[in-house]
Design a protein around this motif. Structure first.
Motif, PDB file in Angstrom:
ATOM      1  N   THR A  83      -1.409  -2.547   2.354  1.00  0.00           N
ATOM      2  CA  THR A  83      -1.328  -1.362   3.203  1.00  0.00           C
ATOM      3  C   THR A  83      -0.204  -0.467   2.685  1.00  0.00           C
ATOM      4  OG1 THR A  83       0.209  -2.497   4.703  1.00  0.00           O
ATOM      5  CG2 THR A  83      -2.156  -2.616   5.230  1.00  0.00           C
ATOM      6  N   GLY A  84      -0.026   0.662   3.366  1.00  0.00           N
ATOM      7  CA  GLY A  84       1.067   1.563   3.002  1.00  0.00           C
ATOM      8  C   GLY A  84       0.711   2.508   1.870  1.00  0.00           C
ATOM      9  N   GLY A  85      -0.570   2.711   1.642  1.00  0.00           N
ATOM     10  CA  GLY A  85      -0.970   3.644   0.596  1.00  0.00           C
ATOM     11  C   GLY A  85      -0.564   5.068   0.929  1.00  0.00           C
ATOM     12  N   ALA A  86       0.098   5.722  -0.024  1.00  0.00           N
ATOM     13  CA  ALA A  86       0.631   7.071   0.229  1.00  0.00           C
ATOM     14  C   ALA A  86      -0.196   8.166  -0.447  1.00  0.00           C
ATOM     15  CB  ALA A  86       2.071   7.141  -0.244  1.00  0.00           C
ATOM     16  N   TYR A  87      -1.312   7.813  -1.080  1.00  0.00           N
ATOM     17  CA  TYR A  87      -2.017   8.800  -1.890  1.00  0.00           C
ATOM     18  C   TYR A  87      -3.525   8.816  -1.637  1.00  0.00           C
ATOM     19  CZ  TYR A  87       2.474   8.685  -4.169  1.00  0.00           C
ATOM     20  OH  TYR A  87       3.819   8.743  -4.416  1.00  0.00           O
TER      21      TYR A  87
END
Length: 222
Positions: free
Chosen positions: A215-219
């Motif tokens: 998780t934590g995808g920024a794009y």
């Protein structure tokens, strides 16, 4: 007195006609705009070429770095691509684009081109993006136009021979768009949207089944 004035004026006129002391100054004033224009045009073209080369380097470096994800993983489990991994390679591209105002005027699209085991078709498994420039991939997305949904995907690449992924492997394919702004606006050259591509086959075994993990995808590309 009128004759005396006429004689003096005529003498001065003849003297002025014979005077060549300011010719070089006048000639310099005439040709300076042309010389300056040529110099500025050359500077503008050189700058545009340097930006074009930088955009090409970003595309190739990002594709190369993405292809190496998991290469240093020494665990016995075949590595996957995680959101954290993608965040890292995208941050590297941002550092490489420093000074170009890329966040506002650019767009990076990173795609994982794979071969579907069931159908043998080429498809885009996942896609991640960076930058606010309004551009979409020239080849599709990872949902409604991924090669399994929508039109068939022969491969990726703008050349006559398309790049394809082999079974149990993947190609990290990068498209980079950038809205160029000249040093002097569009006085000498148009401000084109530059577009470059880069592609690298993944370097080591990679577990492709889950796609992107974590998780934590920024794009996201949405």
């Amino acid at each position: 007195m009128l004759k005396t004035f006429a004689a003096r004026f005529g003498h001065c006129a003849k003297g002025l006609a014979r005077d060549r002391s300011g010719v070089s100054v006048v000639e310099f004033a005439i040709i300076t705009p042309f010389i300056l224009s040529i110099a500025l045009y050359g500077l503008e073209v050189a700058y545009m070429n340097s930006v074009d080369m930088k955009i090409s380097e970003i595309a190739l470096s990002l594709a190369d770095n993405a292809s190496r994800i998991g290469q240093t993983d020494n665990s016995v489990v075949t590595p996957t691509v995680s959101e954290a991994d993608i965040n890292e390679v995208m941050r590297g591209a941002q550092e490489q684009a420093a000074g170009l105002d890329f966040a506002t005027r650019g767009r990076i699209i990173l795609s994982s081109l794979e071969r579907d085991a069931a159908t043998g078709k080429q498809y885009i498994r996942w896609q991640r993006c960076y930058g606010q420039l309004s551009r979409q991939s020239a080849y599709g997305n990872d949902s409604t136009q991924n090669g399994l949904n929508g039109a068939a995907l022969a491969g990726m690449g703008s050349g006559p021979t398309k790049i394809t992924a082999s079974a149990n492997s993947a190609v990290m394919f990068v498209e980079v768009y950038y809205q160029h702004h000249g040093l002097m606006g569009d006085l000498f050259v148009d401000n084109p949207v530059m577009r470059k591509e880069g592609a690298f086959l993944i370097r080591d075994n990679r577990n492709l089944t889950p796609g992107v993990t974590g998780t934590g995808g920024a794009y996201p590309c949405g």
